[in-house]
Design a protein around this motif. Sequence first.
Motif, mmCIF file in Angstrom:
data_model
loop_
_atom_site.group_PDB
_atom_site.id
_atom_site.type_symbol
_atom_site.label_atom_id
_atom_site.label_comp_id
_atom_site.label_asym_id
_atom_site.label_seq_id
_atom_site.Cartn_x
_atom_site.Cartn_y
_atom_site.Cartn_z
ATOM 1 N N GLU A 109 0.794 -1.278 -0.029
ATOM 2 C CA GLU A 109 0.005 0.105 -0.032
ATOM 3 C C GLU A 109 0.801 1.297 0.037
ATOM 4 O OE1 GLU A 109 -2.665 -0.447 3.270
ATOM 5 O OE2 GLU A 109 -4.102 -1.599 2.371
ATOM 6 N N ALA A 110 1.877 1.246 0.763
ATOM 7 C CA ALA A 110 2.675 2.493 0.671
ATOM 8 C C ALA A 110 3.338 2.863 -0.627
ATOM 9 C CB ALA A 110 3.854 2.257 2.064
ATOM 10 N N ALA A 111 3.785 1.202 -1.418
ATOM 11 C CA ALA A 111 4.255 1.597 -2.659
ATOM 12 C C ALA A 111 3.405 2.241 -3.682
ATOM 13 C CB ALA A 111 4.745 0.119 -3.169
ATOM 14 N N VAL A 112 2.104 1.874 -3.242
ATOM 15 C CA VAL A 112 0.882 2.335 -4.176
ATOM 16 C C VAL A 112 1.032 3.825 -3.954
ATOM 17 C CG1 VAL A 112 -1.525 2.573 -4.957
ATOM 18 C CG2 VAL A 112 -0.292 0.379 -4.656
ATOM 19 N N ASP A 113 0.963 4.338 -2.782
ATOM 20 C CA ASP A 113 0.932 5.655 -2.370
ATOM 21 C C ASP A 113 2.129 6.628 -3.036
ATOM 22 O OD1 ASP A 113 -1.379 4.960 -0.879
ATOM 23 O OD2 ASP A 113 -0.223 5.089 1.113
ATOM 24 N N VAL A 114 3.243 6.080 -3.114
ATOM 25 C CA VAL A 114 4.267 6.500 -4.042
ATOM 26 C C VAL A 114 4.044 6.948 -5.418
ATOM 27 C CG1 VAL A 114 6.717 6.528 -4.915
ATOM 28 C CG2 VAL A 114 6.141 5.675 -2.539
ATOM 29 N N LEU A 115 3.347 5.898 -5.982
ATOM 30 C CA LEU A 115 2.868 6.304 -7.447
ATOM 31 C C LEU A 115 1.835 7.201 -7.479
ATOM 32 C CD1 LEU A 115 2.864 2.614 -8.814
ATOM 33 C CD2 LEU A 115 4.496 4.328 -8.811
ATOM 34 N N ILE A 116 0.796 7.328 -6.426
ATOM 35 C CA ILE A 116 -0.171 8.344 -6.325
ATOM 36 C C ILE A 116 0.529 9.752 -6.231
ATOM 37 C CG2 ILE A 116 -2.126 9.577 -5.044
ATOM 38 C CD1 ILE A 116 -2.687 6.263 -4.204
ATOM 39 N N GLU A 117 1.705 9.807 -5.199
ATOM 40 C CA GLU A 117 2.301 11.114 -5.366
ATOM 41 C C GLU A 117 2.867 11.414 -6.556
ATOM 42 O OE1 GLU A 117 2.813 13.022 -2.604
ATOM 43 O OE2 GLU A 117 1.455 11.990 -1.412
ATOM 44 N N LEU A 118 3.545 10.691 -7.342
ATOM 45 C CA LEU A 118 4.200 10.793 -8.559
ATOM 46 C C LEU A 118 3.059 11.158 -9.651
ATOM 47 C CD1 LEU A 118 6.612 7.931 -9.194
ATOM 48 C CD2 LEU A 118 7.146 10.334 -8.861
ATOM 49 N N ARG A 119 1.746 10.872 -9.457
ATOM 50 C CA ARG A 119 0.665 11.081 -10.440
ATOM 51 C C ARG A 119 0.513 12.706 -10.264
ATOM 52 N NH1 ARG A 119 -3.336 7.819 -13.522
ATOM 53 N NH2 ARG A 119 -4.470 9.449 -14.591
ATOM 54 N N TYR A 139 -5.070 2.557 -5.878
ATOM 55 C CA TYR A 139 -4.680 3.420 -6.792
ATOM 56 C C TYR A 139 -5.724 4.355 -7.602
ATOM 57 C CZ TYR A 139 -1.917 5.948 -10.598
ATOM 58 O OH TYR A 139 -1.293 6.726 -11.321
ATOM 59 N N ALA A 140 -6.668 3.847 -8.074
ATOM 60 C CA ALA A 140 -7.517 4.324 -8.803
ATOM 61 C C ALA A 140 -8.340 5.375 -7.818
ATOM 62 C CB ALA A 140 -8.810 3.457 -9.127
ATOM 63 N N LYS A 141 -8.266 5.115 -6.375
ATOM 64 C CA LYS A 141 -9.126 6.168 -5.671
ATOM 65 C C LYS A 141 -8.310 7.433 -5.333
ATOM 66 C CE LYS A 141 -11.189 6.256 -1.057
ATOM 67 N NZ LYS A 141 -11.392 5.622 0.485
ATOM 68 N N GLY A 142 -6.713 7.026 -5.282
ATOM 69 C CA GLY A 142 -5.812 8.115 -4.750
ATOM 70 C C GLY A 142 -5.797 8.827 -6.077
ATOM 71 N N VAL A 194 -6.178 13.075 -6.754
ATOM 72 C CA VAL A 194 -5.038 14.103 -7.212
ATOM 73 C C VAL A 194 -4.912 14.577 -8.770
ATOM 74 C CG1 VAL A 194 -3.450 13.098 -5.490
ATOM 75 C CG2 VAL A 194 -3.406 12.227 -7.872
ATOM 76 N N ASP A 195 -6.015 13.803 -9.559
ATOM 77 C CA ASP A 195 -6.129 14.118 -10.976
ATOM 78 C C ASP A 195 -7.776 14.028 -11.163
ATOM 79 O OD1 ASP A 195 -6.214 14.258 -13.682
ATOM 80 O OD2 ASP A 195 -4.931 12.521 -13.859
ATOM 81 N N PRO A 196 -8.256 15.210 -11.613
ATOM 82 C CA PRO A 196 -9.530 15.385 -11.665
ATOM 83 C C PRO A 196 -10.084 14.631 -13.158
ATOM 84 C CG PRO A 196 -9.131 17.462 -11.302
ATOM 85 C CD PRO A 196 -7.861 16.585 -11.088
ATOM 86 N N ARG A 197 -9.086 14.375 -13.861
ATOM 87 C CA ARG A 197 -9.159 13.775 -15.340
ATOM 88 C C ARG A 197 -9.173 12.517 -15.333
ATOM 89 N NH1 ARG A 197 -4.724 17.072 -18.532
ATOM 90 N NH2 ARG A 197 -3.742 16.498 -16.746
ATOM 91 N N PHE A 198 -8.781 11.834 -14.118
ATOM 92 C CA PHE A 198 -8.482 10.277 -13.991
ATOM 93 C C PHE A 198 -9.668 9.530 -14.588
ATOM 94 C CE2 PHE A 198 -9.189 6.380 -11.815
ATOM 95 C CZ PHE A 198 -8.000 5.483 -12.346
ATOM 96 N N ASP A 199 -9.525 8.714 -15.652
ATOM 97 C CA ASP A 199 -10.570 7.676 -16.182
ATOM 98 C C ASP A 199 -10.251 6.383 -15.856
ATOM 99 O OD1 ASP A 199 -11.940 6.098 -17.786
ATOM 100 O OD2 ASP A 199 -12.177 7.702 -19.373
ATOM 101 N N ALA A 200 -11.113 5.607 -15.011
ATOM 102 C CA ALA A 200 -10.952 4.419 -14.480
ATOM 103 C C ALA A 200 -10.675 3.489 -15.565
ATOM 104 C CB ALA A 200 -11.929 3.974 -13.568
ATOM 105 N N ALA A 201 -11.738 3.519 -16.737
ATOM 106 C CA ALA A 201 -11.878 2.587 -17.747
ATOM 107 C C ALA A 201 -10.485 2.679 -18.617
ATOM 108 C CB ALA A 201 -12.867 2.492 -18.599
ATOM 109 N N ALA A 202 -10.184 3.769 -18.671
ATOM 110 C CA ALA A 202 -9.082 4.276 -19.809
ATOM 111 C C ALA A 202 -7.782 3.611 -18.944
ATOM 112 C CB ALA A 202 -8.874 5.631 -19.989
#
Length: 348
Positions: free
Chosen positions: A113-123, A256-259, A263-271
């Motif tokens: 989970e912490a590793a996923v949080d890093v990727l959310i920070e990067l996004r 990841y999708a939730k995070g 942080v990114d209003p343009r996030f598209d889960a299907a894409a």
Amino acid sequence: MTDRNAAIADFLGSIGWGDAARRPLAGDASFRRYERVEKPDGRSAVLMDAPPPKEDVRPFVGIDRHLTRIGLSAPQVLAADIARGFLLLEDLGDDSYTTVLAADPAKTEALYEAAVDVLIELRGAPAPGTTRFVDGTAHRPAAYDAKTFAFGPSLVLDWHVPALRMGLEPEAGEAFRAIWADLWRRLPRERETLMLRDYHADNLLWLPGRKGAARVGLLDFQDATLGSPAYDLVSLIEDARRDVDPALGAELKARYAKGAARVDPRFDAAAFEAAYAILGAQRNSRIAGVFVRLWKRDGKPRYLDYLPRVWRHLERDLRHPLLGNLRAWYDHYLPGEDLRAGIRTFAA
């Protein structure tokens, strides 16, 4: 003393570490090598030896500066000799994810989970800019482009197929390349972010004394590019070297999708799901070829042991509807046999 060792001794002496004891650390699949250096007063650091022209430390330094600037735990660069390919780095310790989880599997969920949080920070962070060096050179991460995307799977044709002595007709290779060109066109164009590209358990350190995403120490990111944020999540969950439980993998993707949506209003889960499948198939195809190349070209047969897991990852990625043509190609030309066993037969 070899010329390279003499150069290392000169570098360490010039920065006040000439009295440090040196011992080798585990390397990676490149020409770089690492040593832990320890001064008599107990201070330690890590020496990266990246001999030019085979390696260039500028990408590492540039990405390192960006990661530390946004609050992530890349090792600080304590000293550098860019021309000779030497870096003295902060010593983040030996507690890799692989080591920690082998000792205490109960920590698996928390670490991932912490590793996923890093990727959310990067996004959520801006993409890195240009790093300029005192010698007048500069580095900026390249874009992950169509050429890079297509080159990875081509290693299956260049190395994997010959190792199996399959002798595919030219039309098969042309069809394979055409499929990947089409998948590049279909790859959703998400917000461009920093892709670390080797984001898996062996390259992550657990730093429980730090907070949040900074608890994850980052290594081996010099090949980072600008591209889809789905790539690093694939690297983490579809790890070639260790199994990640499918249920945990699904939870990590949901986290990841939730995070990402936060942080990114343009996030598209299907894409994002489509990008994950396409980049998963691309990455696992590339790794299959790379591991055979490491055996045939570089004399490192241990990488063959990972091939069955890579193949299983690929088969799961191929279930996505966008990958129907690629799935049909693999089913026809490389039907899911145990490729490790096949290659081991020819390696014997």
